[in-house]
Write a protein that holds these residues in place. Structure first.
Motif, PDB file in Angstrom:
ATOM      1  N   ALA A  79       0.629  -1.130  -0.413  1.00 54.53           N
ATOM      2  CA  ALA A  79       0.360  -0.054  -0.239  1.00 54.53           C
ATOM      3  C   ALA A  79       0.938   0.684  -0.360  1.00 54.53           C
ATOM      4  O   ALA A  79       0.388   1.879  -0.884  1.00 54.53           O
ATOM      5  N   VAL A  80       1.593   1.121   0.634  1.00 59.27           N
ATOM      6  CA  VAL A  80       3.400   2.157   0.525  1.00 59.27           C
ATOM      7  C   VAL A  80       3.706   2.391  -0.871  1.00 59.27           C
ATOM      8  O   VAL A  80       4.160   3.852  -1.319  1.00 59.27           O
TER       9      VAL A  80
ATOM     10  N   LYS B 140       1.391   4.460  -3.705  1.00 56.01           N
ATOM     11  CA  LYS B 140       2.167   5.651  -3.150  1.00 56.01           C
ATOM     12  C   LYS B 140       2.603   5.964  -4.041  1.00 56.01           C
ATOM     13  O   LYS B 140       3.090   7.198  -4.444  1.00 56.01           O
TER      14      LYS B 140
ATOM     15  N   ARG C 229       4.432  12.166  -2.411  1.00 55.79           N
ATOM     16  CA  ARG C 229       3.603  11.110  -2.698  1.00 55.79           C
ATOM     17  C   ARG C 229       2.988  10.025  -1.369  1.00 55.79           C
ATOM     18  O   ARG C 229       1.412  10.202  -0.886  1.00 55.79           O
ATOM     19  N   ALA C 230       4.214   9.568  -0.851  1.00 52.18           N
ATOM     20  CA  ALA C 230       4.499   8.435  -0.126  1.00 52.18           C
ATOM     21  C   ALA C 230       3.710   8.619   1.985  1.00 52.18           C
ATOM     22  O   ALA C 230       3.554   8.122   2.414  1.00 52.18           O
TER      23      ALA C 230
END
Length: 255
Positions: A64-65, A68, A208-209
């Motif tokens: 999930a990270v 990003k 972004r992350a």
């Protein structure tokens, strides 16, 4: 002492600092600090075994990270998720076969597959299988540990010298060459090359992350990178031993 020599010594000290083992990730508040703690929990039996449920959940959280970071991560994450499904399916299968078990470790799963004689000699793994899924998850984690360790080193040197933090694409490429490339065929290598060329700069990925938190800034992020790399290196080394001790280190290339 000349200014040039002082600068060289500072860079060497920075490099040594990155290679020293971080004490703990407990205080790390960012996504990578939380991820490091989750991977640490998956290592059990004094570092000699792996809790499969914790490993799968920790890897899903990492995916999930990574998503990003940008769309370029999509194919790689999809491949990791397919391997997690292989692990989960194998875990469910052997738990059904042993209803008294509530959990199944990596050691127990590999032992069950070996006893069932589903794998060939010389590390020729059945596919799909839990051993195959674990093998590729391990290789991917090892690559990211190498990448993040390089990034932490570059950040430390940048803080000392005032120069740039290096290229994330370059760090990823070096890590890939050291950990995964030998196991990839031509198609997979080409796919990696395409993804690598699409890799944005480090600061874009951080933004972004949400890797940088308000507390600590770049120094806190650098420490999280070190903690994550250390935790995952411990884990992947334990996984490697579990594979090799059972003749399950498949050295064939993918497509």
């Amino acid at each position: 002492m000349s200014a040039c020599l002082i600068r060289v010594l500072l860079v060497l000290l920075a490099s040594a600092s990155v290679h020293s083992r971080p004490s703990s990730s407990r205080s790390a508040a960012g996504p990578l600090g939380r991820s490091a703690r989750r991977f640490q929990r998956s290592l059990v039996s004094r570092g000699r075994d792996v809790d499969l449920r914790e490993l799968v959940e920790a890897t899903r959280e990492l995916c999930a990270v990574l998503l990003k970071f940008g769309a370029y991560m999509g194919p790689s994450v999809s491949d990791v998720r397919r391997n997690l499904e292989r692990i989960e399916e194998a875990r469910r299968k052997w738990l059904r076969a042993s209803p008294r078990r509530r959990q199944l470790s990596m050691k127990a799963l590999l032992a069950a597959e070996v006893a069932a004689e589903i794998h060939g000699r010389g590390g020729v793994l059945a596919d799909p299988s839990g051993a195959m899924g674990l093998l590729w998850v391990r290789r991917g984690l090892a690559m990211w540990a190498d990448t993040f360790e390089q990034q932490a080193r570059a950040m430390q040197q940048a803080a000392v010298t005032g120069e740039g933090e290096g290229s994330l694409a370059a760090h990823t490429r070096v890590a890939y060459e050291r950990t995964v490339q030998a196991h990839h065929g031509w198609v997979s290598r080409r796919a990696f090359g395409v993804a690598c060329r699409a890799t944005p700069d480090w600061e874009t990925v951080v933004r972004r992350a949400g890797l940088r938190t308000d507390k600590g800034g770049d120094e806190a992020l650098r420490l999280e990178l070190k903690c994550w790399a250390a935790a995952v290196r411990d884990l992947t080394e334990a996984m490697r031993s579990l594979h090799t001790d059972r003749d399950l280190e498949d050295r064939r290339k993918s497509v």
